[in-house]
Design an enzyme around this catalytic site. Structure first.
Site, mmCIF file in Angstrom:
data_model
loop_
_atom_site.group_PDB
_atom_site.id
_atom_site.type_symbol
_atom_site.label_atom_id
_atom_site.label_comp_id
_atom_site.label_asym_id
_atom_site.label_seq_id
_atom_site.Cartn_x
_atom_site.Cartn_y
_atom_site.Cartn_z
ATOM 1 N N HIS A 67 16.576 26.188 11.535
ATOM 2 C CA HIS A 67 17.700 26.096 12.485
ATOM 3 C C HIS A 67 18.073 24.625 12.697
ATOM 4 C CE1 HIS A 67 19.779 27.439 16.358
ATOM 5 N NE2 HIS A 67 19.714 26.121 16.494
ATOM 6 N N GLU A 68 17.056 23.775 12.922
ATOM 7 C CA GLU A 68 17.326 22.357 13.193
ATOM 8 C C GLU A 68 17.824 21.628 11.951
ATOM 9 O OE1 GLU A 68 17.659 21.526 16.207
ATOM 10 O OE2 GLU A 68 16.711 23.371 16.910
#
Length: 186
Positions: free
Chosen positions: A156-157
């Site tokens: 996600h990051e």
């Protein structure tokens, strides 16, 4: 100290930019940014501090979310009651997924994001296991293997550093449609 007011929200153009690689040694500002990002995550998970400073709980934060398009992410995944040590707590500079499993998974509850102030229903399918190569704030290279929740958080990051939002992965026609070989993680 970073607060929710420092985090840019969806629609801001920086969230769709590809972030730039970071050179070493880090500047003083970059070193402080790394510390501030980790402090934010820890504060956001502390019920008293989160309430005092009106912080939404988070386990990951990318510099892009602070309108700083650099390939820096912070991850702080708390431990469990049985094992209170953090499951993963690190700053990753220039992180890159160098290998991944064929097996995919997604969070049963879906994903959220500090830059998205609304609920976005649907499954976000990601790799179950990944190997990530990155540098720490001293420039030392690391390669770690992650699976399940930690792998999902880091993907996600890293997506943020590539201008990708979590909902870009959701099936637009049928948000809860996934193939039968995708594992749901509670």
């Amino acid at each position: 100290m970073i607060t929710m007011e420092d985090i840019i929200r969806e629609g801001h153009p920086t969230l769709r930019e590809t972030a730039k690689n970071v050179a070493f040694p880090l500047t003083n500002d970059e070193e402080q940014l790394c510390k501030d990002m980790m402090e934010f995550l820890k504060n956001s998970q502390d019920p008293e501090l989160a309430e005092k400073y009106n912080l939404r709980g988070g386990v990951g934060l990318a510099a892009s979310q602070l309108n700083i398009p650099k390939r820096i992410i912070a991850v702080h995944i708390p431990g469990t009651v049985e094992n209170p040590e953090p499951a993963l707590s690190t700053i990753m500079i220039n992180p890159k997924v160098v290998s991944h499993s064929i097996q995919d998974s997604c969070l049963a509850e879906g994903e959220g994001c500090l830059s998205v102030d609304r609920e976005v229903p649907g499954y976000v399918v990601r790799h179950t296991r990944i190997t990530v190569q990155y540098a720490d704030s001293n420039g030392t290279q690391h390669k770690i293997r992650l699976k399940n929740y930690a792998a999902i958080v880091v993907q996600h990051e890293i997506d943020h550093t590539n201008g990708v939002m979590f909902y870009d992965h959701i099936n637009q026609e049928d948000p809860y449609k996934i193939s039968q070989d995708v594992t749901l993680i509670s």
